[in-house]
Motif scaffolding. Structure first.
Motif, mmCIF file in Angstrom:
data_model
loop_
_atom_site.group_PDB
_atom_site.id
_atom_site.type_symbol
_atom_site.label_atom_id
_atom_site.label_comp_id
_atom_site.label_asym_id
_atom_site.label_seq_id
_atom_site.Cartn_x
_atom_site.Cartn_y
_atom_site.Cartn_z
ATOM 1 N N SER A 20 0.821 -1.200 0.000
ATOM 2 C CA SER A 20 0.000 0.000 0.000
ATOM 3 C C SER A 20 0.861 1.258 0.000
ATOM 4 O O SER A 20 0.557 2.245 -0.688
ATOM 5 N N ARG A 38 -12.398 3.892 2.594
ATOM 6 C CA ARG A 38 -12.310 2.443 2.763
ATOM 7 C C ARG A 38 -13.654 1.855 3.154
ATOM 8 O O ARG A 38 -14.544 2.566 3.639
ATOM 9 N N ASP A 39 -13.785 0.530 2.942
ATOM 10 C CA ASP A 39 -14.962 -0.173 3.442
ATOM 11 C C ASP A 39 -14.718 -0.553 4.909
ATOM 12 O O ASP A 39 -13.664 -0.228 5.471
ATOM 13 N N ARG A 41 -13.777 -3.119 6.583
ATOM 14 C CA ARG A 41 -12.780 -4.112 7.017
ATOM 15 C C ARG A 41 -11.737 -3.450 7.908
ATOM 16 O O ARG A 41 -11.184 -2.399 7.585
ATOM 17 N N GLY A 44 -8.495 -2.262 6.634
ATOM 18 C CA GLY A 44 -8.504 -1.063 5.815
ATOM 19 C C GLY A 44 -7.874 0.131 6.498
ATOM 20 O O GLY A 44 -7.264 0.977 5.833
ATOM 21 N N VAL A 48 -5.059 2.238 4.644
ATOM 22 C CA VAL A 48 -5.242 3.656 4.345
ATOM 23 C C VAL A 48 -4.095 4.480 4.918
ATOM 24 O O VAL A 48 -3.585 5.406 4.275
ATOM 25 N N SER A 87 -10.060 3.597 -3.412
ATOM 26 C CA SER A 87 -10.923 2.867 -2.483
ATOM 27 C C SER A 87 -10.123 1.697 -1.933
ATOM 28 O O SER A 87 -9.624 0.871 -2.704
ATOM 29 N N VAL A 88 -9.992 1.642 -0.628
ATOM 30 C CA VAL A 88 -9.364 0.482 0.006
ATOM 31 C C VAL A 88 -10.486 -0.484 0.325
ATOM 32 O O VAL A 88 -11.249 -0.298 1.276
ATOM 33 N N THR A 89 -10.615 -1.506 -0.500
ATOM 34 C CA THR A 89 -11.747 -2.425 -0.406
ATOM 35 C C THR A 89 -11.439 -3.699 -1.167
ATOM 36 O O THR A 89 -10.669 -3.693 -2.130
ATOM 37 N N ASN A 98 -8.461 -7.874 1.156
ATOM 38 C CA ASN A 98 -8.627 -6.436 0.985
ATOM 39 C C ASN A 98 -7.948 -6.048 -0.318
ATOM 40 O O ASN A 98 -7.394 -6.909 -1.009
ATOM 41 N N ASP A 230 -18.797 -2.774 -0.214
ATOM 42 C CA ASP A 230 -18.445 -1.387 -0.508
ATOM 43 C C ASP A 230 -19.528 -0.672 -1.293
ATOM 44 O O ASP A 230 -19.350 0.468 -1.712
#
Length: 434
Positions: A20, A38-39, A41, A44, A48, A87-89, A98, A230
């Protein structure tokens, strides 16, 4: 590294804070301002933080909108005058996964060229890190309210529907707020955000959403709506408890969105029933490879009014080029208010479709052999995504799985016997090429 849905995989194996960070550095090298979200999780939060650190190390500012639906992130790129969004998903994948999906200001996901450019920067691993006094800023923001306002202002109808919404413990609260603001009476299921997805598996399939279908069937509801983790996907349940197939919902959305003479974009595995239903209304079909990024690209063409995938990704290009589950929830509610979905379904054709998987060791070699054989033996062949063959009886599609050692075979015809024959025909092509 990047698939059509970005980077996605198990946390701690394929998806790590180190990766990341490198994605952030690569993105920061070509941008001045990036939106991240992010979603639910738990992993995440870690991803992020490392993503934002990498972006800021290159002197680029970060707008962090926290836990948010993926379409909220995608739309916020333009709202925040940013150059990109992330988007972190892992979308509909299980909680142990993830990922990261990159967005352009238009709302369209990064295309192949953009993904290749970021990949090259990551692999070169030569970031020009800024000194302490030139680091980017990190701003905390909330884009959900603007998302709701945008959806509500774009809806001319005042709805008076009873709607059950299954959020799947995901980030789709925007749908609930938008439906309430347009006059719907909403009851929620699995509404508490929880990245473990304890209420049901994240993917909104008919099997995973049986509880929602039962609730709608046995209660006084006009409609059921459900999302993945998400909230880029949306599936629906008619007032009589029927869970709409992806192809049925695609046909209804497309017919509602397009005028005679216009086209809609659909992937190569879409049912023949969709094409027949739209042809009766003088609406054309453009087929794309499987993946919402390809559907979105086709939706940029001037006479394409809508794009969708039976998996639940729906794109109205006059609104945004990202699949927006909340927008889809509002549009299906508007349709249900005009005419119940169960009544609309009665007008849709339904054809037998058959599927099979064949285990193989060398997917590429097998597919290359299949393609050669098919091109020699059939006249109407598309190699847009796998090998799709059109015949007078129906069609079949042979595609390699993107994640498993499988070749997937699909066949559809207007008659049951023809569907079985086409499946056997296609399967034999794969077996002979193993």
């Amino acid at each position: 590294m990047f698939g059509t849905s970005g980077i996605r995989g198990p946390v701690g194996e394929e998806v790590t804070a180190a990766l990341s960070l490198r994605v952030g550095r690569a993105l920061g090298a070509e941008t001045d301002r990036v939106v991240v979200g992010r979603d639910p999780r738990e992993s995440g939060a870690l991803l992020v933080d490392s993503l934002a650190a990498g972006i800021r190390e290159l002197g680029t500012d970060v707008v962090d909108i926290g836990v948010a639906a993926t379409p909220t992130v995608a739309r916020a790129v333009a709202w925040e005058n940013a150059d990109a969004g992330v988007s972190v998903t892992a979308s509909h994948n299980p909680p142990e996964d993830n990922g990261l999906k990159l967005w352009q200001p238009s709302g369209q996901a990064y295309d192949a060229e953009g993904r290749e450019r970021i990949t090259a920067r990551i692999e070169a691993d030569e970031p020009e890190l800024r000194p302490w006094n030139e680091l980017g800023e990190r701003e905390i923001a909330d884009a959900a309210e603007r998302h709701v306002d945008t959806l509500v202002s774009g809806s001319e109808a005042t709805l008076n529907l009873d709607v059950a919404v299954d959020l799947g413990n995901g980030a789709g609260r925007v749908s609930v707020d938008a439906l309430v603001e347009t006059g719907c009476h909403v009851e929620t299921v699995n509404a508490q955000p929880d990245g473990r997805f304890p209420g049901r598996p994240s993917e909104p399939t008919s099997e995973n959403c049986e509880a929602l279908a039962t609730l709608v069937a046995e209660g006084e509801y006009d409609l059921g709506v459900t999302h993945d983790g998400d909230a880029d996907r949306m599936r629906a349940v008619a007032g009589n408890g029927t869970f709409l197939s992806g192809d049925a919902l695609l046909a209804l959305f497309a017919a509602d969105a397009a005028e005679p003479g216009e086209r809609v974009a659909v992937p190569v595995d879409t049912s023949l029933a969709v094409e027949d239903y739209l042809a009766e209304r003088d609406i054309g079909v453009t087929r794309t490879p499987v993946g919402d990024v390809y559907v979105a690209a086709a939706a940029t063409e001037p006479d394409v009014a809508f794009g969708g995938e039976p998996s639940g990704a729906w794109i109205w290009p006059d609104e945004t080029l990202c699949p927006d589950g909340a927008l889809a929830a509002l549009r299906v509610a508007e349709m249900a208010a005009e005419e119940p979905l169960e009544s609309r379904l009665a007008a849709l054709p339904s054809y037998p479709i058959r599927r099979a998987n064949v285990e193989v060791e060398r997917k590429r070699d097998v597919m290359a052999s299949v393609e050669t054989g098919v091109l020699d033996d059939y006249d109407d062949v598309s190699t847009l995504d796998g090998v799709r063959v059109e015949t007078e009886r129906g069609w079949f599609l042979i595609r390699a799985s993107g994640t498993q050692p499988l070749i997937r075979v699909t066949a559809e015809a207007r008659e049951e016997a023809d569907a079985k024959k086409l499946l056997a025909e296609a399967r034999e092509l794969v077996e002979s090429a193993r």
